[in-house]
Design an enzyme around this catalytic site. Structure first.
Site, short mmCIF file in Angstrom:
data_model
loop_
_atom_site.label_atom_id
_atom_site.label_comp_id
_atom_site.label_asym_id
_atom_site.label_seq_id
_atom_site.Cartn_x
_atom_site.Cartn_y
_atom_site.Cartn_z
N CYS A 50 35.94 36.87 43.73
CA CYS A 50 36.82 36.50 42.62
C CYS A 50 36.11 35.61 41.60
O CYS A 50 36.53 35.53 40.45
CB CYS A 50 38.09 35.82 43.13
SG CYS A 50 37.81 34.27 44.00
N GLN A 120 31.37 36.60 52.82
CA GLN A 120 31.25 37.59 51.74
C GLN A 120 29.80 38.04 51.56
O GLN A 120 29.54 39.22 51.30
CB GLN A 120 31.82 37.02 50.44
CG GLN A 120 33.34 36.84 50.49
CD GLN A 120 33.88 35.96 49.37
OE1 GLN A 120 33.20 35.06 48.88
NE2 GLN A 120 35.11 36.21 48.96
N GLY A 191 46.08 39.61 52.79
CA GLY A 191 44.67 39.47 53.15
C GLY A 191 44.33 38.04 53.53
O GLY A 191 45.21 37.20 53.75
#
Length: 432
Positions: A50, A120, A191
């Protein structure tokens, strides 16, 4: 070969630009395939979160490789190159390597020390391998960066008490509302970010929480993780039927188009209803035109910076400590990277010695006779291999360990001359 990263982040681009460049997980395979099809890109990995979109490449021609990535980003985002370039950063070799290590360690995050970025980076590594973008060099780079990220978290206290995007969003809500316990809250999405939002809401005293998701089964799985709380479950399809029940909405779905816009919200909102929406998704789940509605307040990830700033100063000293660890990992990667220059010479030497070994072994076995040869061939084979490996071991280790470039090249030239090895013009270029 050279390593480069082309990207943008919360530091260089606002959310309305970042969302245009976001690469969802189901789009990674196609994006990697397209980048690998360019003539000057040998390896590629895409880190999309993001707060950042970063494309790491190994390229045979640095300037051309960067131009190909920039062209890809323009096509992907439908932004003209002139507009796009003002938001991009470009880093080469050691700067690119150190940048990925800082990212994995959480030092480049909006929230210094946040833990989600390491997972990530791991996922970027895994999917890059799965979709055939990552080869030998990026594989080593990402492994070293993941090691660096783990070391920073275990050998420093930077992650202790760190806020996350989700906790900062709840903190913002707490600043903007008189009492979270009195708020009727809806969380859109099921999520990891939504789970953290629910967790922090409960910790702050919120007790009227609903989870809305496309799959009610996934929403129920999330609710089951907080069995002590009475969480309501709704399908996302019911959103506009139930939206008037809520004072506060958090959105964190992976939808690529806005779920909420003025045309959908205006008809269903009650005249005196006040609504606060905190959108932590990228691409945004809430269209900018919702801000035009007087009774609705909308905040997005860029609005969290003020909340996060309160947490940052105490972490800067810890970040300095972490930088020293990253320097160690950078050195380790650089030693490996520079050793690649020796690979062609070492391979040529091994091939030549192996050819001699096989030829001499064959002569010896033929003189010993077939009966003896059949009985003892494996032993003699192992003996000759062992001798060759032990003779070659120290020179190869010493050659790889030479950190001074000129010393290493002189050593390679000596080997090439002494053993009459071919001079390989395809030596890996390790210029920084």
């Amino acid at each position: 070969m050279n390593i480069a990263v082309v990207g943008l982040s919360h530091k260089t681009a606002p959310v309305e630009v970042r969302e245009k460049l976001s690469v969802p997980e189901d789009g990674l395979e196609g994006a990697i395939a397209q980048l690998c099809s360019y003539p000057h890109i040998e390896e590629v990995a895409i880190l999309s979160t993001c707060n950042r979109l970063e494309i790491y490449i190994v390229t045979s021609e640095t300037e051309s490789g960067i131009r190909e990535v920039t062209q890809f980003l323009s096509e992907w985002s439908h932004l003209p190159l002139r507009e796009l370039r003002q938001h991009l950063f470009i880093l080469l070799h050691q700067d690119a390597v150190m940048h990925l290590m800082r990212v994995a360690a959480g030092l480049d995050s909006l929230v210094i020390g946040e833990g989600q970025i390491l997972s990530q980076v791991k996922n970027t590594h895994k999917l890059g391998q799965q979709y055939n973008g990552i080869g030998t060099i990026l594989n080593r780079l990402f492994k070293q960066a993941i090691t660096a990220g783990k070391r920073v978290r275990t050998e420093t206290s930077i992650g202790t008490g760190a806020v996350s995007i989700s906790s900062a969003a709840v903190e913002l809500a707490q600043l903007k509302t008189p009492c979270l316990a009195d708020c009727r809250v809806a969380v859109l999405g099921a999520g990891k970010m939504s789970r953290l939002v629910v967790q922090h809401l409960l910790a702050k005293g919120a007790n009227q929480i609903a989870i809305l998701n496309r799959s009610t089964e996934r929403a129920r799985e999330l609710a089951n993780q907080f069995s002590e709380a009475s969480l309501q479950i709704h399908s996302l399809a019911e959103l506009f039927n139930v939206i008037t029940r809520y004072d506060l909405i958090f959105t964190g779905t992976s939808a690529t188009e806005p779920l909420l816009d003025r045309s959908k919200l205006e008809p269903v909102l009650e005249v005196n209803q006040s609504l606060m929406i905190i959108d932590i998704a990228v691409p945004r789940n809430v269209h900018a035109n919702v801000n035009e509605l007087e009774q609705v307040q909308v905040f997005n990830v860029d609005d969290l910076k003020a909340v996060v700033a309160q947490n940052q100063e105490s972490r800067r000293a810890m970040a300095m400590e972490a930088e020293a660890l990253l320097e160690e990992e950078l050195t380790a990667f650089d030693v490996w990277w520079r050793s690649l220059e020796t690979v062609p010479t070492i391979s040529s030497l091994r091939d030549k010695i192996e050819t001699i070994r096989e030829q001499e072994l064959e002569k010896a076995l033929s003189r010993l006779g077939s009966e003896f040869a059949e009985k003892h061939q494996e032993v003699i084979e192992a003996l000759t291999r062992g001798i060759v490996n032990k003779i070659l071991h120290d020179p190869m280790v010493q050659l790889r360990a030479q950190q001074d470039r000129e010393t290493r090249r002189r050593a390679m030239q000596s080997l090439q001359m002494l053993f009459n090895l071919p001079v390989n013009d395809s030596v890996v270029n390790v210029n920084s």
